[in-house]
Design an enzyme around this catalytic site. Structure first.
Site, mmCIF file in Angstrom:
data_model
loop_
_atom_site.group_PDB
_atom_site.id
_atom_site.type_symbol
_atom_site.label_atom_id
_atom_site.label_comp_id
_atom_site.label_asym_id
_atom_site.label_seq_id
_atom_site.Cartn_x
_atom_site.Cartn_y
_atom_site.Cartn_z
ATOM 1 N N ASN A 63 0.600 -1.519 0.246
ATOM 2 C CA ASN A 63 -0.518 0.185 -0.195
ATOM 3 C C ASN A 63 1.058 1.279 -0.311
ATOM 4 O OD1 ASN A 63 0.612 -1.128 2.628
ATOM 5 N ND2 ASN A 63 -1.012 0.069 3.309
ATOM 6 N N GLU A 65 0.546 4.920 0.844
ATOM 7 C CA GLU A 65 -0.784 6.139 1.082
ATOM 8 C C GLU A 65 0.172 8.030 1.063
ATOM 9 O OE1 GLU A 65 -1.015 5.790 5.358
ATOM 10 O OE2 GLU A 65 -2.560 3.620 4.800
ATOM 11 N N CYS A 74 -4.283 0.715 -2.359
ATOM 12 C CA CYS A 74 -3.996 -1.004 -1.725
ATOM 13 C C CYS A 74 -2.693 -1.411 -2.102
ATOM 14 C CB CYS A 74 -5.201 -1.467 -1.427
ATOM 15 S SG CYS A 74 -6.083 -1.184 -1.250
ATOM 16 N N GLU A 76 -2.957 -4.900 -2.987
ATOM 17 C CA GLU A 76 -3.451 -5.794 -4.038
ATOM 18 C C GLU A 76 -3.427 -4.918 -5.404
ATOM 19 O OE1 GLU A 76 -4.436 -5.150 -1.116
ATOM 20 O OE2 GLU A 76 -5.603 -6.868 -0.857
ATOM 21 N N CYS A 111 -10.557 -5.022 -0.136
ATOM 22 C CA CYS A 111 -10.955 -4.054 0.775
ATOM 23 C C CYS A 111 -12.331 -4.637 -1.181
ATOM 24 C CB CYS A 111 -10.760 -2.637 0.754
ATOM 25 S SG CYS A 111 -10.459 -1.962 -1.049
#
Ligand code: THU
Length: 164
Positions: A63, A65, A74, A76, A111
């Protein structure tokens, strides 16, 4: 008259990563390693993902940010977009997702946005993406088709099915 549709989700729970084949253990290790390189100064929640392509290549991500929170992405999707931008014909067969700090009852699951992206990847390639989810302890949850995590998902067919 009403009809009821029931959706089921199969999760295979392994007590220990060592119960898995070596390539799966290696993928989990790559995801764990990727988590340690995450840029997560705001959440302090480091996530790592490592995917394997049909030709054996492994691509990892974590991830990333941002102070403008919605700009973050994210693990993934970082891994998946990296793989597909390198090779638009790549076929993703497996993805390991690891949150080393997570001590919850079950490993972290992707998510909603990542589920949507994974579901479309399965449609794009016509091959399921198998997920391996792990946290702090040695247990691993296996889900054979990522799309199963998002029943009744929105997909490209809605864009063309008589909405004009
Ligand atoms: N995050 C992921 O990278 N993957 C998940 O499956 C869940 C959430 C990230 C997004 C954000 O950087 C942090 O974890 C906290 O939500």
């Amino acid at each position: 008259m009403a009809r009821t549709t029931t959706v089921t989700l199969q999760i295979i729970q392994h007590d220990a990563a060592t119960d898995l084949h070596q390539p799966d253990q290696d993928l989990l290790e790559q995801a764990r390693s990727a988590a340690s390189r995450a840029y997560a100064p705001y959440s302090n929640f480091q996530v790592g993902a490592a995917l394997r392509l049909a030709d054996g290549r492994v691509v990892s991500g974590n991830n990333q940010e941002n102070a403008a929170f919605p700009a973050g992405i994210c693990a993934e999707r970082t891994a998946l977009h990296a793989a597909m931008s390198m090779d638009p014909h790549a076929v993703v067969t497996d993805m390991a997702i690891v949150v080393p700090q997570s001590k919850g009852e079950r490993p972290v699951t992707p998510c909603g946005i990542c589920r949507q992206v994974l579901a479309e990847q399965e449609q794009r390639q016509g091959v399921p993406v198998r997920l391996l989810l792990a946290g702090y302890d040695a247990s691993v949850h296996e889900i054979l088709r990522a799309g199963d995590l998002l029943p009744l998902s929105f997909d490209a067919s809605f864009l063309t099915s008589g909405n004009s």
